[in-house]
Design a protein around this motif. Structure first.
Motif, PDB file in Angstrom:
ATOM      1  N   ALA A 105       0.811  -1.221   0.000  1.00 24.78           N
ATOM      2  CA  ALA A 105       0.000   0.000   0.000  1.00 24.78           C
ATOM      3  C   ALA A 105       0.844   1.270   0.000  1.00 24.78           C
ATOM      4  N   LYS A 106       2.001   1.225   0.653  1.00 22.97           N
ATOM      5  CA  LYS A 106       2.843   2.419   0.752  1.00 22.97           C
ATOM      6  C   LYS A 106       4.155   2.283  -0.013  1.00 22.97           C
ATOM      7  N   GLY A 107       4.309   1.201  -0.742  1.00 22.70           N
ATOM      8  CA  GLY A 107       5.566   1.015  -1.474  1.00 22.70           C
ATOM      9  C   GLY A 107       6.749   0.735  -0.567  1.00 22.70           C
ATOM     10  N   THR A 108       6.482   0.137   0.578  1.00 19.54           N
ATOM     11  CA  THR A 108       7.552  -0.095   1.557  1.00 19.54           C
ATOM     12  C   THR A 108       8.121  -1.510   1.517  1.00 19.54           C
ATOM     13  N   ILE A 109       7.497  -2.389   0.736  1.00 19.40           N
ATOM     14  CA  ILE A 109       7.929  -3.789   0.737  1.00 19.40           C
ATOM     15  C   ILE A 109       8.924  -4.011  -0.394  1.00 19.40           C
ATOM     16  N   VAL A 110      10.101  -4.498  -0.020  1.00 22.99           N
ATOM     17  CA  VAL A 110      11.163  -4.758  -0.997  1.00 22.99           C
ATOM     18  C   VAL A 110      11.695  -6.168  -0.771  1.00 22.99           C
ATOM     19  N   ALA A 111      12.325  -6.716  -1.783  1.00 22.30           N
ATOM     20  CA  ALA A 111      12.966  -8.030  -1.633  1.00 22.30           C
ATOM     21  C   ALA A 111      14.208  -8.072  -2.513  1.00 22.30           C
ATOM     22  N   TYR A 112      15.222  -8.744  -2.006  1.00 21.86           N
ATOM     23  CA  TYR A 112      16.484  -8.854  -2.734  1.00 21.86           C
ATOM     24  C   TYR A 112      17.037 -10.264  -2.629  1.00 21.86           C
ATOM     25  N   SER A 113      17.757 -10.649  -3.658  1.00 17.97           N
ATOM     26  CA  SER A 113      18.526 -11.883  -3.567  1.00 17.97           C
ATOM     27  C   SER A 113      19.504 -11.729  -2.412  1.00 17.97           C
ATOM     28  N   ALA A 114      19.542 -12.730  -1.520  1.00 15.10           N
ATOM     29  CA  ALA A 114      20.365 -12.639  -0.315  1.00 15.10           C
ATOM     30  C   ALA A 114      21.718 -13.321  -0.530  1.00 15.10           C
ATOM     31  N   ILE A 115      22.256 -13.162  -1.709  1.00 13.37           N
ATOM     32  CA  ILE A 115      23.591 -13.687  -2.037  1.00 13.37           C
ATOM     33  C   ILE A 115      24.495 -12.488  -2.273  1.00 13.37           C
ATOM     34  N   CYS A 116      25.449 -12.290  -1.388  1.00 18.25           N
ATOM     35  CA  CYS A 116      26.299 -11.104  -1.502  1.00 18.25           C
ATOM     36  C   CYS A 116      27.074 -11.145  -2.823  1.00 18.25           C
ATOM     37  N   PRO A 117      27.033 -10.057  -3.596  1.00 19.88           N
ATOM     38  CA  PRO A 117      27.733 -10.057  -4.875  1.00 19.88           C
ATOM     39  C   PRO A 117      29.252 -10.034  -4.747  1.00 19.88           C
ATOM     40  N   HIS A 118      29.779  -9.837  -3.532  1.00 22.43           N
ATOM     41  CA  HIS A 118      31.235  -9.841  -3.380  1.00 22.43           C
ATOM     42  C   HIS A 118      31.772 -11.274  -3.417  1.00 22.43           C
ATOM     43  N   GLN A 119      31.502 -12.060  -2.386  1.00 21.58           N
ATOM     44  CA  GLN A 119      31.993 -13.444  -2.358  1.00 21.58           C
ATOM     45  C   GLN A 119      30.897 -14.415  -1.921  1.00 21.58           C
ATOM     46  N   LEU A 120      29.665 -14.063  -2.213  1.00 23.85           N
ATOM     47  CA  LEU A 120      28.534 -15.006  -2.171  1.00 23.85           C
ATOM     48  C   LEU A 120      28.078 -15.412  -0.768  1.00 23.85           C
ATOM     49  N   THR A 121      28.442 -14.659   0.247  1.00 25.21           N
ATOM     50  CA  THR A 121      27.894 -14.916   1.583  1.00 25.21           C
ATOM     51  C   THR A 121      26.371 -14.844   1.536  1.00 25.21           C
TER      52      THR A 121
END
Ligand code: FES
Length: 241
Positions: A105-121
């Motif tokens: 409703a407020k544009g507050t919900i986000v989601a991201y791939s939880a794989i760090c782009p540095h070394q994949l943590t």
């Protein structure tokens, strides 16, 4: 059905996405240079199989789910204020892409791939070194209100499309494109931005065997629904440095 996160694809691509997003798995580039990859349309559900409702999400909680593959973790957060719209980001290969903002409703919900782009943590059942730190939280390196990878302290801005704003990572997080339908249900439909899925699948063979049976099973696309749980339920130890 909420459409704000959909990009201005070329006419042909946009038509194909509208008709059958689950049939399109190749990487697509929109007219504006955006990097956008539709995957299976998958509904977010709790452990009992009940739909996750957008309006019921706790603020600043880390919600873990696997998308777009059975073995690739993502984190959804309901932020304290709306994510910014139309943020231009740049992948490390120079590709530009546009983040269109959050959902709900407020544009507050986000989601991201939880794989760090540095070394994949990434978050694991034993512990999580990668997660969102709430605004009142702190780490030794940073104040809260951001995703932080504790391995080498890369920081990513959740209101700006996962933009990298600190540490050794050279590009941002891939965004999981969500939709919220008229019944308040949440669906994952695509991935925006540079991904590290192949590197991840190449790197953690033992982990896939332990948690998914083998790598082949971890590489299967999530279909129809994906289970959502809080990070504190998923990971035995949440590391904050
Ligand atoms: S693996 Fe995330 S900062 Fe290095």
């Amino acid at each position: 059905m909420e459409r704000r996160n959909f990009l201005r694809l070329s006419a042909t691509s946009a038509m194909a996405v509208a008709i059958a997003p689950s049939l399109i798995t190749q990487r697509l580039y929109a007219e504006d240079g955006s990097l956008f990859q539709p995957f299976e349309k998958v509904q977010l559900k709790d452990a009992e199989g009940n739909p996750i409702k957008a309006s019921a999400l706790a603020v600043e909680e880390n919600y873990v789910f696997n998308y777009p593959y059975v073995g690739t973790p993502a984190i959804m957060v309901n932020l304290t204020s709306p994510a910014e719209k139309d943020i231009e980001l740049t992948a490390e290969d120079g590709t530009k892409y546009i983040y269109r903002g959050g959902v709900g409703a407020k544009g507050t919900i986000v989601a991201y791939s939880a794989i760090c782009p540095h070394q994949l943590t990434h978050p694991q059942p034993e512990m999580s070194m990668f997660h969102y730190i709430d605004e009142k939280g702190t780490t030794k390196a940073y104040s809260g209100g951001a995703f932080v990878c504790m391995s080498h302290l890369s920081r990513f801005e959740p209101k700006q499309g996962g933009k990298v704003v600190g540490g050794p990572a050279t590009q941002g997080l891939a965004s999981i494109i969500l939709e919220v339908d008229a019944e308040d249900n949440i669906w994952a439909v695509a991935v925006l931005g540079p991904v590290k899925f192949q590197d991840y699948f190449d790197a953690f063979k033992d982990e896939f065997k332990k948690f998914y049976g083998n790598r082949r099973k971890a590489k299967k696309l999530t279909k129809e629904e994906t289970k959502v749980q809080t990070l504190k339920n998923f990971s035995a130890d949440i590391i904050r440095l």
